[in-house]
Design a protein around this motif. Structure first.
Motif, PDB file in Angstrom:
ATOM      1  N   LEU A   1       1.892   5.726   7.497  1.00  0.00           N
ATOM      2  CA  LEU A   1       2.668   4.584   7.991  1.00  0.00           C
ATOM      3  C   LEU A   1       4.149   4.912   7.977  1.00  0.00           C
ATOM      4  CD1 LEU A   1       0.889   1.805   5.880  1.00  0.00           C
ATOM      5  CD2 LEU A   1       0.209   2.688   8.118  1.00  0.00           C
ATOM      6  N   ASN A   2       4.863   4.397   8.974  1.00  0.00           N
ATOM      7  CA  ASN A   2       6.317   4.552   8.986  1.00  0.00           C
ATOM      8  C   ASN A   2       6.976   3.409   8.222  1.00  0.00           C
ATOM      9  OD1 ASN A   2       6.186   2.341  10.702  1.00  0.00           O
ATOM     10  ND2 ASN A   2       6.543   3.546  12.557  1.00  0.00           N
ATOM     11  N   ASN A   3       8.302   3.313   8.308  1.00  0.00           N
ATOM     12  CA  ASN A   3       9.019   2.273   7.567  1.00  0.00           C
ATOM     13  C   ASN A   3       8.631   0.864   7.989  1.00  0.00           C
ATOM     14  OD1 ASN A   3      10.453   3.756   5.748  1.00  0.00           O
ATOM     15  ND2 ASN A   3      12.246   4.017   7.054  1.00  0.00           N
ATOM     16  N   GLN A   4       8.211   0.704   9.242  1.00  0.00           N
ATOM     17  CA  GLN A   4       7.788  -0.605   9.753  1.00  0.00           C
ATOM     18  C   GLN A   4       6.300  -0.850   9.518  1.00  0.00           C
ATOM     19  OE1 GLN A   4       9.715   1.596  11.766  1.00  0.00           O
ATOM     20  NE2 GLN A   4      11.519   0.536  10.929  1.00  0.00           N
ATOM     21  N   GLU A   5       5.685   0.027   8.680  1.00  0.00           N
ATOM     22  CA  GLU A   5       4.262  -0.049   8.356  1.00  0.00           C
ATOM     23  C   GLU A   5       3.389   0.065   9.595  1.00  0.00           C
ATOM     24  OE1 GLU A   5       3.306  -3.343   5.916  1.00  0.00           O
ATOM     25  OE2 GLU A   5       4.607  -2.706   4.271  1.00  0.00           O
ATOM     26  N   GLN A   6       3.880   0.797  10.576  1.00  0.00           N
ATOM     27  CA  GLN A   6       3.081   1.096  11.765  1.00  0.00           C
ATOM     28  C   GLN A   6       2.354   2.420  11.561  1.00  0.00           C
ATOM     29  OE1 GLN A   6       6.212   1.106  14.671  1.00  0.00           O
ATOM     30  NE2 GLN A   6       5.915  -1.043  15.212  1.00  0.00           N
ATOM     31  N   GLU A   7       1.132   2.485  11.997  1.00  0.00           N
ATOM     32  CA  GLU A   7       0.324   3.684  11.818  1.00  0.00           C
ATOM     33  C   GLU A   7       0.782   4.779  12.789  1.00  0.00           C
ATOM     34  OE1 GLU A   7      -4.174   3.712  10.948  1.00  0.00           O
ATOM     35  OE2 GLU A   7      -4.054   4.240  13.083  1.00  0.00           O
ATOM     36  N   VAL A   8       1.157   5.929  12.250  1.00  0.00           N
ATOM     37  CA  VAL A   8       1.595   7.053  13.079  1.00  0.00           C
ATOM     38  C   VAL A   8       0.595   8.197  13.056  1.00  0.00           C
ATOM     39  CG1 VAL A   8       4.039   6.496  12.847  1.00  0.00           C
ATOM     40  CG2 VAL A   8       2.960   7.986  11.146  1.00  0.00           C
ATOM     41  N   ASP A   9      -0.330   8.168  12.113  1.00  0.00           N
ATOM     42  CA  ASP A   9      -1.372   9.189  12.057  1.00  0.00           C
ATOM     43  C   ASP A   9      -2.521   8.643  11.223  1.00  0.00           C
ATOM     44  OD1 ASP A   9      -2.756  11.501  12.466  1.00  0.00           O
ATOM     45  OD2 ASP A   9      -1.472  12.789  11.218  1.00  0.00           O
ATOM     46  N   ARG A  10      -3.726   9.132  11.515  1.00  0.00           N
ATOM     47  CA  ARG A  10      -4.896   8.659  10.774  1.00  0.00           C
ATOM     48  C   ARG A  10      -5.970   9.731  10.782  1.00  0.00           C
ATOM     49  NH1 ARG A  10      -7.685   2.657  11.215  1.00  0.00           N
ATOM     50  NH2 ARG A  10      -9.321   2.972   9.635  1.00  0.00           N
ATOM     51  N   LYS A  11      -6.638   9.873   9.649  1.00  0.00           N
ATOM     52  CA  LYS A  11      -7.714  10.857   9.563  1.00  0.00           C
ATOM     53  C   LYS A  11      -8.620  10.510   8.392  1.00  0.00           C
ATOM     54  CE  LYS A  11      -8.732  15.791   9.249  1.00  0.00           C
ATOM     55  NZ  LYS A  11      -8.199  17.179   9.130  1.00  0.00           N
ATOM     56  N   THR A  12      -9.893  10.769   8.562  1.00  0.00           N
ATOM     57  CA  THR A  12     -10.855  10.675   7.465  1.00  0.00           C
ATOM     58  C   THR A  12     -10.985  12.052   6.846  1.00  0.00           C
ATOM     59  OG1 THR A  12     -12.078   8.852   8.491  1.00  0.00           O
ATOM     60  CG2 THR A  12     -13.229  10.155   6.820  1.00  0.00           C
ATOM     61  N   ILE A  13     -10.568  12.189   5.604  1.00  0.00           N
ATOM     62  CA  ILE A  13     -10.578  13.501   4.959  1.00  0.00           C
ATOM     63  C   ILE A  13     -11.780  13.614   4.035  1.00  0.00           C
ATOM     64  CG2 ILE A  13      -8.057  13.560   5.055  1.00  0.00           C
ATOM     65  CD1 ILE A  13      -8.064  13.217   1.999  1.00  0.00           C
ATOM     66  N   PHE A  14     -12.194  14.829   3.805  1.00  0.00           N
ATOM     67  CA  PHE A  14     -13.213  15.168   2.816  1.00  0.00           C
ATOM     68  C   PHE A  14     -12.916  16.571   2.337  1.00  0.00           C
ATOM     69  CE2 PHE A  14     -14.763  15.750   7.120  1.00  0.00           C
ATOM     70  CZ  PHE A  14     -15.211  17.061   7.135  1.00  0.00           C
ATOM     71  N   VAL A  15     -13.734  17.085   1.446  1.00  0.00           N
ATOM     72  CA  VAL A  15     -13.473  18.399   0.865  1.00  0.00           C
ATOM     73  C   VAL A  15     -13.399  19.448   1.977  1.00  0.00           C
ATOM     74  CG1 VAL A  15     -14.330  20.176  -0.708  1.00  0.00           C
ATOM     75  CG2 VAL A  15     -14.574  17.757  -1.296  1.00  0.00           C
ATOM     76  N   ASN A  16     -12.331  20.248   1.963  1.00  0.00           N
ATOM     77  CA  ASN A  16     -12.057  21.310   2.945  1.00  0.00           C
ATOM     78  C   ASN A  16     -11.652  20.774   4.312  1.00  0.00           C
ATOM     79  OD1 ASN A  16     -12.697  23.310   1.041  1.00  0.00           O
ATOM     80  ND2 ASN A  16     -14.867  23.265   1.600  1.00  0.00           N
ATOM     81  N   SER A  17     -11.356  19.486   4.407  1.00  0.00           N
ATOM     82  CA  SER A  17     -10.831  18.922   5.652  1.00  0.00           C
ATOM     83  C   SER A  17      -9.696  17.965   5.307  1.00  0.00           C
ATOM     84  CB  SER A  17     -11.930  18.192   6.434  1.00  0.00           C
ATOM     85  OG  SER A  17     -11.421  17.658   7.645  1.00  0.00           O
TER      86      SER A  17
END
Length: 465
Positions: free
Chosen positions: A259-275
């Protein structure tokens, strides 16, 4: 006086230059010294891999006690004194990298570059006796220098011809450049490693589902490390675990948003081990998990979200627990225990007796009230790293691989002289000697006479280089 001082300074600098050339450079460019330094770097790098880096004092005291000492000498005091808890940033390891890089640089300028410069120069032979010093030479009764020019060019030789009676050809000059590129690649890797060790950091965070955080819990950082930018944060949208049929953990996941300062989403990802998730040079790895809270309702009360703490089981597994009051004056209550996120919760009364076992979404009667377990919330354990030197290291590794490939090209040289109605041909190469001899034979075979019934007399005599 001024003139005398100037002369003295020039004499001092001249003497210093001679000292560097005559005493220091031979030591720096010694292959044996370079091998010893490379082995030392490899050994200490392995040490930094085996011994956990950047942990707390309590961790090292627990895992490297004085009695009994590991291997009879390795205790937490020895480890901390030598800096083995942060090998890659110790002064002696960085000095070793700098010394090794200096040795490679000196070798490049004193040996590799002069060798390349010498390989680029060519010299025509004007006497038959000069061919005797070559590794391979031949005398041909017929043929001409001009007839060989096209044959050599067809085999990708670069031909230099000063007169009609002499010729010089070469190919594979890239093989002489390869070792220089290898040295440049290694030095680049060393510089990237030093830069990463001095400017990188490692942090750890345990974040509950739905919470937003900024990187603050830095546990290990280089002296030149800069703070993470405050104009962005990370929210853990959801954390969950996939289990196997037998109840073991298959994989755990974190759905994360930047999130940026305005709490807008600038990136998103579902992470897990080795990703992992990467953003602005910071990498978020999924490394651990826990249980942060339980959501319950007592009778028709509002929903309570109570934190759960991990209990000490003396190494007998991981269990989280909390206490829930069942009376407004907090005089009575029950304990809730759970070991995973599969939804099973154990309920114990004040005497430690198991009252009931329920799953999320179920209700039970305890102490005269209706207790409903709505949900068990997990928390994700993140390891956060920033290493600005990684792109430099990758660039150096690419140069190293390129230089190794280039070094496999043979640098071959051929001289031709026509004198007294005879054609003298000779050549040498720095590797693949047998292949070069076959190539020479094929070239000479094509210098055939116009008539197919006549044979060309060719004598090939190998000589010691």
């Amino acid at each position: 006086m001024t003139i005398e001082n100037s002369v003295d300074k020039k004499s001092i600098w001249s003497a210093f230059g001679r000292l560097l050339r005559q005493e220091l450079l031979p030591v720096l460019t010694d292959l044996r010294l370079a091998i010893v330094m490379l082995l030392a770097i490899a050994i200490f790098s392995v040490t930094g891999t085996v011994i956990e880096q950047g942990q707390s004092l309590a961790f090292y005291q627990a895992n490297y006690p004085e009695h009994p000492a590991l291997f009879g000498f390795l205790t937490w005091k020895v480890l901390l004194t030598l800096g083995l808890d942060h090998v890659y940033r110790t002064w002696w390891f960085l000095a070793l990298l700098i010394f090794f890089g200096t040795s490679l640089t000196a070798c490049t300028f004193t040996r590799q570059l002069p060798a390349l410069k010498a390989a680029r120069r060519w010299k025509f032979y004007d006497e038959p006796r000069q061919f005797q010093k070559l590794a391979l030479s031949a005398e041909v009764d017929n043929g001409s220098v001009n007839s060989l020019t096209q044959l050599l060019q067809n085999r990708r030789y670069k031909v230099f011809q000063e007169k009609d009676d002499s010729l010089y050809a070469r190919k594979g000059l890239i093989g002489r450049i390869g070792p220089i590129v290898v040295h440049v690649g290694i030095v680049t890797i060393l510089l990237g490693s030093i830069w990463g060790a001095m400017t990188g950091f490692v942090a750890q965070e345990m974040v509950s589902s739905g919470n937003t955080f900024q990187v603050k819990n830095i546990i290990d950082a280089g002296p030149w490390a800069t703070a993470v930018s405050k104009d962005w944060s990370v929210r853990v949208n959801r954390f969950w675990i996939d289990y196997t049929a037998s109840g073991g953990i298959d994989q755990f996941y974190s759905d994360m948003s930047v999130l940026n300062n305005q709490e807008q989403e600038v990136d998103r990802k579902t992470i897990f081990v080795n990703s992992p998730l990467r953003y602005r040079g910071v990498t978020f790895y999924q490394t651990d998990w826990g249980i942060s809270a339980v959501r319950v309702r007592v009778n028709k009360s509002p929903i309570f979200q109570l934190p759960m703490a991990q209990l000490n089981t003396n190494g007998q597994g991981r269990i989280w627990g909390t206490w829930i009051p069942t009376k407004p004056d907090l005089s009575e209550g029950v304990s809730l225990l759970t070991k995973d996120l599969q939804g099973t919760v154990l309920i114990y009364d004040a005497t430690g007796k198991l009252v009931d076992t329920v799953r999320t979404g179920m209700s039970t009667q305890v102490n005269g009230v209706t207790l409903k377990i709505l949900d068990v919330l997990g928390s994700t354990g993140l390891q956060i790293k920033a290493d600005p030197g990684i792109p430099v290291v990758y660039t150096g590794f690419a140069l190293l691989m390129l230089g190794v490939v280039m070094s496999y090209f043979s640098h071959s040289q051929i001289w031709v002289l026509q004198k007294d109605s005879r054609l003298y041909v000779g050549g040498k190469t720095n590797r693949a000697q047998v292949t070069f001899e076959r190539e020479m034979l094929e070239i000479l075979d094509k210098l055939s006479l116009p008539s197919k019934d006549e044979e060309k007399a060719v004598a090939i005599e190998p000589h010691s280089a």
